[in-house]
Design a protein around this motif. Sequence first.
Motif, PDB file in Angstrom:
ATOM      1  N   GLY A 232      17.845  -8.589   0.644  1.00 43.98           N
ATOM      2  CA  GLY A 232      16.444  -9.398   0.365  1.00 43.98           C
ATOM      3  C   GLY A 232      15.302  -8.983   1.048  1.00 43.98           C
ATOM      4  N   LEU A 233      14.250  -8.567   0.776  1.00 47.70           N
ATOM      5  CA  LEU A 233      13.052  -8.007   1.444  1.00 47.70           C
ATOM      6  C   LEU A 233      12.148  -9.118   1.179  1.00 47.70           C
ATOM      7  N   GLY A 234      11.331  -9.380   2.470  1.00 49.03           N
ATOM      8  CA  GLY A 234      10.386 -10.435   2.419  1.00 49.03           C
ATOM      9  C   GLY A 234       8.887  -9.703   2.157  1.00 49.03           C
ATOM     10  N   VAL A 235       8.480  -9.831   1.001  1.00 48.09           N
ATOM     11  CA  VAL A 235       7.309  -9.209   0.441  1.00 48.09           C
ATOM     12  C   VAL A 235       5.902  -9.537   1.541  1.00 48.09           C
TER      13      VAL A 235
ATOM     14  N   GLU B 288      23.567   3.461   0.320  1.00 44.59           N
ATOM     15  CA  GLU B 288      22.590   3.597  -0.784  1.00 44.59           C
ATOM     16  C   GLU B 288      21.699   2.139  -0.860  1.00 44.59           C
ATOM     17  N   VAL B 289      22.334   1.075  -0.734  1.00 46.71           N
ATOM     18  CA  VAL B 289      21.465  -0.194  -0.589  1.00 46.71           C
ATOM     19  C   VAL B 289      20.363  -0.067   0.596  1.00 46.71           C
ATOM     20  N   ILE B 290      21.007   0.130   1.773  1.00 48.23           N
ATOM     21  CA  ILE B 290      20.268   0.492   3.060  1.00 48.23           C
ATOM     22  C   ILE B 290      19.036   1.355   2.669  1.00 48.23           C
ATOM     23  N   SER B 291      19.499   2.366   1.910  1.00 51.26           N
ATOM     24  CA  SER B 291      18.413   3.603   2.083  1.00 51.26           C
ATOM     25  C   SER B 291      17.471   2.989   0.946  1.00 51.26           C
ATOM     26  N   VAL B 292      17.534   2.326  -0.098  1.00 56.65           N
ATOM     27  CA  VAL B 292      16.651   1.792  -0.958  1.00 56.65           C
ATOM     28  C   VAL B 292      15.379   1.334  -0.052  1.00 56.65           C
ATOM     29  N   ALA B 293      15.846   0.180   0.743  1.00 57.65           N
ATOM     30  CA  ALA B 293      14.969  -0.428   1.591  1.00 57.65           C
ATOM     31  C   ALA B 293      14.176   0.735   2.472  1.00 57.65           C
ATOM     32  N   ASP B 294      14.981   1.493   3.234  1.00 56.05           N
ATOM     33  CA  ASP B 294      14.170   2.656   4.037  1.00 56.05           C
ATOM     34  C   ASP B 294      13.286   3.407   3.242  1.00 56.05           C
ATOM     35  N   THR B 295      13.565   3.740   2.064  1.00 56.22           N
ATOM     36  CA  THR B 295      12.847   4.768   1.308  1.00 56.22           C
ATOM     37  C   THR B 295      11.505   3.917   0.895  1.00 56.22           C
ATOM     38  N   ALA B 296      11.589   2.548   0.648  1.00 54.71           N
ATOM     39  CA  ALA B 296      10.415   1.755   0.248  1.00 54.71           C
ATOM     40  C   ALA B 296       9.563   1.613   1.379  1.00 54.71           C
ATOM     41  N   PHE B 297      10.090   1.328   2.645  1.00 55.78           N
ATOM     42  CA  PHE B 297       9.251   1.272   3.862  1.00 55.78           C
ATOM     43  C   PHE B 297       8.502   2.577   4.126  1.00 55.78           C
ATOM     44  N   LYS B 298       9.230   3.576   3.856  1.00 53.70           N
ATOM     45  CA  LYS B 298       8.429   4.975   4.245  1.00 53.70           C
ATOM     46  C   LYS B 298       7.417   5.157   3.384  1.00 53.70           C
ATOM     47  N   ALA B 299       7.630   4.888   2.069  1.00 56.99           N
ATOM     48  CA  ALA B 299       6.412   5.178   0.871  1.00 56.99           C
ATOM     49  C   ALA B 299       5.582   4.222   1.254  1.00 56.99           C
ATOM     50  N   LEU B 300       5.492   3.136   2.118  1.00 56.98           N
ATOM     51  CA  LEU B 300       4.531   2.280   2.390  1.00 56.98           C
ATOM     52  C   LEU B 300       3.998   2.872   3.707  1.00 56.98           C
ATOM     53  N   GLY B 301       4.280   3.911   4.109  1.00 56.20           N
ATOM     54  CA  GLY B 301       3.663   4.181   5.385  1.00 56.20           C
ATOM     55  C   GLY B 301       4.237   3.706   6.555  1.00 56.20           C
ATOM     56  N   LEU B 302       4.890   2.636   6.592  1.00 58.03           N
ATOM     57  CA  LEU B 302       5.521   2.001   7.801  1.00 58.03           C
ATOM     58  C   LEU B 302       6.396   2.964   8.722  1.00 58.03           C
TER      59      LEU B 302
ATOM     60  N   LYS C  69      24.356  -2.884 -11.101  1.00 62.13           N
ATOM     61  CA  LYS C  69      23.209  -2.706 -10.173  1.00 62.13           C
ATOM     62  C   LYS C  69      21.917  -3.337 -10.564  1.00 62.13           C
ATOM     63  N   LEU C  70      21.412  -4.482  -9.972  1.00 67.58           N
ATOM     64  CA  LEU C  70      20.415  -5.412 -10.458  1.00 67.58           C
ATOM     65  C   LEU C  70      19.341  -5.535  -9.435  1.00 67.58           C
ATOM     66  N   PHE C  71      18.062  -5.545  -9.724  1.00 67.82           N
ATOM     67  CA  PHE C  71      17.196  -6.028  -8.681  1.00 67.82           C
ATOM     68  C   PHE C  71      16.332  -7.340  -9.294  1.00 67.82           C
ATOM     69  N   TYR C  72      15.611  -8.046  -8.349  1.00 70.34           N
ATOM     70  CA  TYR C  72      14.967  -9.311  -8.742  1.00 70.34           C
ATOM     71  C   TYR C  72      13.993  -9.328  -7.835  1.00 70.34           C
ATOM     72  N   THR C  73      12.931 -10.300  -8.366  1.00 67.79           N
ATOM     73  CA  THR C  73      11.753 -10.492  -7.644  1.00 67.79           C
ATOM     74  C   THR C  73      11.366 -11.908  -7.957  1.00 67.79           C
TER      75      THR C  73
ATOM     76  N   VAL D 123       2.598  -3.664  -2.527  1.00 67.53           N
ATOM     77  CA  VAL D 123       3.762  -3.725  -1.556  1.00 67.53           C
ATOM     78  C   VAL D 123       4.869  -3.828  -2.647  1.00 67.53           C
ATOM     79  N   ARG D 124       4.830  -5.083  -3.369  1.00 64.10           N
ATOM     80  CA  ARG D 124       6.106  -5.489  -4.242  1.00 64.10           C
ATOM     81  C   ARG D 124       6.448  -4.418  -5.150  1.00 64.10           C
ATOM     82  N   ASP D 125       5.357  -3.759  -5.822  1.00 62.58           N
ATOM     83  CA  ASP D 125       5.688  -2.829  -6.731  1.00 62.58           C
ATOM     84  C   ASP D 125       6.367  -1.507  -6.279  1.00 62.58           C
ATOM     85  N   LEU D 126       5.887  -1.333  -5.035  1.00 68.03           N
ATOM     86  CA  LEU D 126       6.591   0.055  -4.454  1.00 68.03           C
ATOM     87  C   LEU D 126       8.058  -0.367  -3.926  1.00 68.03           C
ATOM     88  N   LEU D 127       8.331  -1.623  -3.662  1.00 69.48           N
ATOM     89  CA  LEU D 127       9.697  -1.900  -3.183  1.00 69.48           C
ATOM     90  C   LEU D 127      10.563  -1.919  -4.368  1.00 69.48           C
ATOM     91  N   LEU D 128       9.984  -2.384  -5.577  1.00 67.95           N
ATOM     92  CA  LEU D 128      10.615  -2.394  -6.901  1.00 67.95           C
ATOM     93  C   LEU D 128      10.923  -0.890  -7.397  1.00 67.95           C
TER      94      LEU D 128
END
Length: 420
Positions: free
Chosen positions: A303-306, A143-157, A104-108, A24-29
């Motif tokens: 911030g997304l809660g893993v 774009e920021v919103i779509s990054v989260a939405d893309t990850a959720f869809k990739a996880l099958g949610l 443009k930065l990401f963290y975990t 899950v964490r890696d797909l978000l990244l």
Amino acid sequence: MSKFQAPKGVSEYFPPNSDQFEYVRDLLLTAAKLAGYSLIELPVFEDTEVFTRGVGESTDVVSKEMYTFEDRGGRSITLRPEGTAGVMRAVIEHNLNRGQLPVKLFYTGPFFRAERPQAGRYRQFYQVGIEAIGYNDPEIDVEVISVADTAFKALGLKQYKLNITSLGDTKSRDEHRKDLVKFIAGLKLDEATAERAKLNPLRLFDDKRDEIKNIMSKAPLLLDYLSSESKSHFEEVKRLLTDINIDYAINPRMVRGLDYYTGTTFEFDHALLGAQSGIGGGGRYDGLMASLGGSDVSGIGFGLGVDRILMACLAEQSLSPAINQIQLFVVPITESGKSVGFKLLSQLRAAGITCDMAYGDRGLKGGMKAADKSGARYCLVVGDDEISSGKCELKLMSSGEVISSSLAVSDLITRLGNSK
């Protein structure tokens, strides 16, 4: 039972569940990297003032939930309760905003809040976050919103919902504040709530108590006070979301729990998580960098809660049972088989094949039991006969089907590589 246990309210992950957490964490990244975000690795503790000034003294995070202590030098230090303030401190300190914009930065990593532990709410929890700093464009908001939405869809949610609003610009908030303060002055509030409202009257919209929710249901809404610039910006955000097929609902009472939010603000909720339904959120924070001593540069992030996203995946049963599956498990049944099998592991791993073997002198029965527990896709028995003939039986563990194969490394790499 062990004498020592993890502190209360800490989320720990260990095999086999840690495979799901990592996935899950890696797909978000991955979603962040696809959009051009780069890693920033932050300290887990900061000068306390980074958070009191950045997050806001009226927030529960600062007033009730921070782990703050004095270090050996007498400095006030706080374990990070969120990521954005620390990112902005680093951007200012290292002059990142003086280069190519947007930054443009990401963290975990782990974050810490002294909350009452319950399902989905931990004192140590894990987040993936992104920040886009440098421009106040609706396209960056989306774009920021779509990054989260893309990850959720990739996880099958599927059972998640995006709520959005705008907290406007300074002009919008000043106009709204006048009427909101008048409204709050007519309410009967306990002393603590009244003091909180003096620091930031918007905080009452974030109060979870039913009695406060009821009286605030008639309060003036910031969305009705947007300046022409803020209104135009928000309308374009909504248009862009529709244009890329991201569904949303407008929540005019959403303020989120941090004081630095301005303009576009959003949350993702999941229908199957009960009271702790939030799986992530964020928004624009124009003015945050200036409040921390930097230049007045615009920014937006999330911030997304893993932990909660993993809970959502399990609730929807969206994860494959074969996450991080070992491709091959080698079962040596003789001394020479053990030697050949060990060398084989090294060669296959060098070729990118995930594999393991039965260690110790288990024999065929014990080795096959180990192979079954490993969850490997294939099993390979190696003994003296296999070594002398150069032939082996590659067994598909799920069905028991036996596939005859050469013991040659090149043939095994071809066979296993094609089965990925």
